[in-house]
Design an enzyme around this catalytic site. Structure first.
Site, PDB file in Angstrom:
ATOM      1  N   GLU A   1       0.851  -1.189   0.000  1.00 40.38           N
ATOM      2  CA  GLU A   1       0.000   0.000   0.000  1.00 40.38           C
ATOM      3  C   GLU A   1       0.888   1.242   0.000  1.00 40.38           C
ATOM      4  O   GLU A   1       1.942   1.275   0.643  1.00 40.38           O
ATOM      5  CB  GLU A   1      -0.873  -0.016   1.254  1.00 40.38           C
TER       6      GLU A   1
ATOM      7  N   CYS B   1      -4.136  -2.969   4.355  1.00 43.47           N
ATOM      8  CA  CYS B   1      -3.928  -2.447   5.708  1.00 43.47           C
ATOM      9  C   CYS B   1      -5.021  -2.894   6.671  1.00 43.47           C
ATOM     10  O   CYS B   1      -5.185  -4.083   6.913  1.00 43.47           O
ATOM     11  CB  CYS B   1      -3.786  -0.927   5.659  1.00 43.47           C
TER      12      CYS B   1
ATOM     13  N   LYS C   1      -9.638  -0.751  -1.369  1.00 46.37           N
ATOM     14  CA  LYS C   1      -9.780  -0.889   0.085  1.00 46.37           C
ATOM     15  C   LYS C   1     -11.234  -0.694   0.499  1.00 46.37           C
ATOM     16  O   LYS C   1     -11.868   0.288   0.133  1.00 46.37           O
ATOM     17  CB  LYS C   1      -8.888   0.145   0.790  1.00 46.37           C
TER      18      LYS C   1
END
Length: 528
Positions: free
Chosen positions: A265, A376, A325
């Site tokens: 990321e 994440c 995401k």
């Protein structure tokens, strides 16, 4: 109604128990303390009124959550840390309030464990996208009970661990007129622990039907190391250079040709489609290595929004399939209700555009393999990797930055969660971080290879592919639904019993109406 022990003593026990639970997680990582932390909360709230139990539970939550996410104070800011920790601690106040109600029911530890699990699920998804950090199951890695997650899932394992803790209270508390006959109640916590450890001896079998050679690139972050935006193009240049060096090593016979390369990321924190320098760097790296690279990029989505994406960049066809995401961080990556409140101070002023959520539930096809991707904090949510595995993902990838948290213990906590995800899904998992904790995790949750934080490194490993679905993946959301129904039923039945018990003990649930003042008689009336 009140069990022995002053309110001050119970408050002290609750605070100590919250600290015990916090110590079960990284950085202390003593999971043996977890059931005692839960047991302390159960004892401290027992015998109190609902209001006092809520206060005691809140103190437990303050002690636990303020220490559990202490990394936020120095990485994001004390205001964000205080606000989030306070909000999350209130959920433990609700848990404490439920204890005196649920304790009116037979086999109350089972009902109370369901309530804990329900509230844990609510706070993990609400408000906004919630905050899953601190789920009991996340503390289980490197313990004999960890393999049980493949059978029970994260939700089921949290329930079992909560039951173990509340079962200790039930087993050891002394009731009036009770002697040694209370000892058979030890069968509950002992039985729960025995069942949880069976999978350590007989883990769920996962068949592998192939493998791929994966290289994870950790390019490092220029400057202080905790700010991606200090030199965003420099971050991309680092990853380009590391990938080109890998290609040179392959050409010289010092390394094998990978089947795919994973970048983290924010490896391109500048839009790779708008910035010619970044775009050219990616093309150079992909062309040099000659295989698809899963690039982590921040992509513009108009004047008001951005997307955080994993982009499959092919050496021939260029950018293709993408994962976006799904769980951007509120007040970290977007401002909720910006049309009503648009802050222009502190760290919040840096969020000029809101990050939009993705919705992809199918894996990314990369060079013949189906990869379930998470970015994440996505790894902490049940609806990201699990759904992709049910839809055919053969291996997992986590693209993460962690640069903001590089000098904190958040990195160890997230890596522990990631290992539990691999174990739950029965899949090999590759983590690529800009400068945090990159590594390769096998289907048993063991770390096969890793890189030191704040270094430039390339980890290359042959990774197994599987199509086996563990019971946890097959069950999906059903455990959460079941525990919610059980909790609601228990709260209704417990509330009725609690009200009856207080009335029988002389504590009316509502204040009695005041007697009307007598009217003066005729001879008592004042003379005009």
């Amino acid at each position: 109604m009140n069990a022995p022990g002053s309110l001050a003593l119970r408050a002290g026990v609750a605070i100590a128990s919250g600290l015990l639970l916090s110590a079960a997680f990284e950085p202390v990582a003593l999971p043996v303390l977890l059931p005692f932390g839960i047991a302390g909360l159960g004892w401290a709230c027992s015998g109190l009124s609902v209001r006092r139990a809520a206060l005691v539970g809140w103190l437990f939550g303050i002690a636990f959550y303020f220490t559990h996410i202490a990394w936020m104070r120095t990485s994001i800011g004390p205001d964000a840390w205080f606000g989030l920790a306070t909000a999350e601690s209130l959920f433990y106040g609700l848990t404490g309030a439920a204890v005196p109600v649920i304790r009116t029911l037979p086999a109350w530890p089972v009902w109370m464990a369901a309530v804990w699990t329900m509230i844990e699920g609510i706070r993990s998804t609400w408000p906004f996208s919630g905050m899953p950090w601190g789920r009991l199951s996340f503390a289980a890695i490197d313990t004999p009970v960890a393999p049980a997650v493949a059978y029970l899932g994260m939700t089921g394992l949290s329930f079992a661990l909560a039951l173990l803790g509340f079962g200790l209270v039930w087993a050891f508390e002394r009731r009036p007129g009770e002697g040694r006959e209370r000892w058979p109640r030890l069968a509950l916590p002992v039985g729960v622990l025995a069942v949880l450890t069976i999978p350590a001896v007989a883990p769920y079998p996962v068949d592998e039907d192939g493998s791929v050679d994966v290289a994870a690139v950790q390019g490092n972050v220029p400057g202080p190391g905790n700010d991606i935006l200090f030199d965003p193009r420099g971050v991309t240049a680092n990853h380009v250079e590391a990938t080109v060096s890998l290609a040179d090593a392959v050409a010289a016979g010092r390394a094998t040709q990978p089947d795919l390369v994973l970048w983290p990321e924010n490896s391109t924190a500048v839009d790779p489609f708008d910035d010619s320098e970044v775009n050219e760097g990616i093309r150079t790296a992909v062309s040099a290595i000659g295989v698809p690279v899963l690039v982590g990029g921040i992509v513009s989505a108009g004047p008001d929004h951005v997307l955080n994406q994993g982009i499959v960049w092919d050496p021939i066809t260029g950018p293709g399939e993408r994962y976006t995401k799904q769980h951007p961080v509120p007040y970290g990556e977007y401002i909720p209700f910006r049309d009503i409140w648009d802050p222009k101070f502190g760290q919040l002023s840096l969020i000029s555009r809101d990050m939009k959520s993705g919705s992809r539930t199918t894996p990314l096809p990369v060079d013949g393999a189906l990869i379930g991707d998470a970015i994440c904090f996505d790894v902490a949510y049940d609806d990201v990797l699990d759904e992709q595995v049910r839809n055919g993902a053969q291996m997992l990838a986590v693209q993460t930055s962690n640069a903001s948290f590089i000098f904190t213990h958040q990195i160890e906590q997230q890596f522990a969660i990631t290992r539990m995800r691999a174990l739950e899904a029965g899949r090999w998992l590759v983590v690529a971080s800009t400068n945090g904790r990159s590594g390769v995790i096998d289907a048993a949750g063991e770390v096969v290879a890793s890189a030191d934080p704040r270094t430039t490194a390339v980890i290359q490993q042959r990774v197994g592919l599987s199509e086996t679905l563990t019971p946890a993946i097959r069950m999906g959301d059903w455990p959460a639904r079941l525990f919610t129904l059980v909790s609601l039923l228990g709260l209704v039945l417990g509330t009725l019993a609690y009200r009856r018990r207080r009335q029988d003990a002389g504590f009316p649930t509502e204040p009695a109406p005041a007697e009307p003042a007598p009217s003066p008689s005729t001879n008592e009336a004042p003379v005009a």
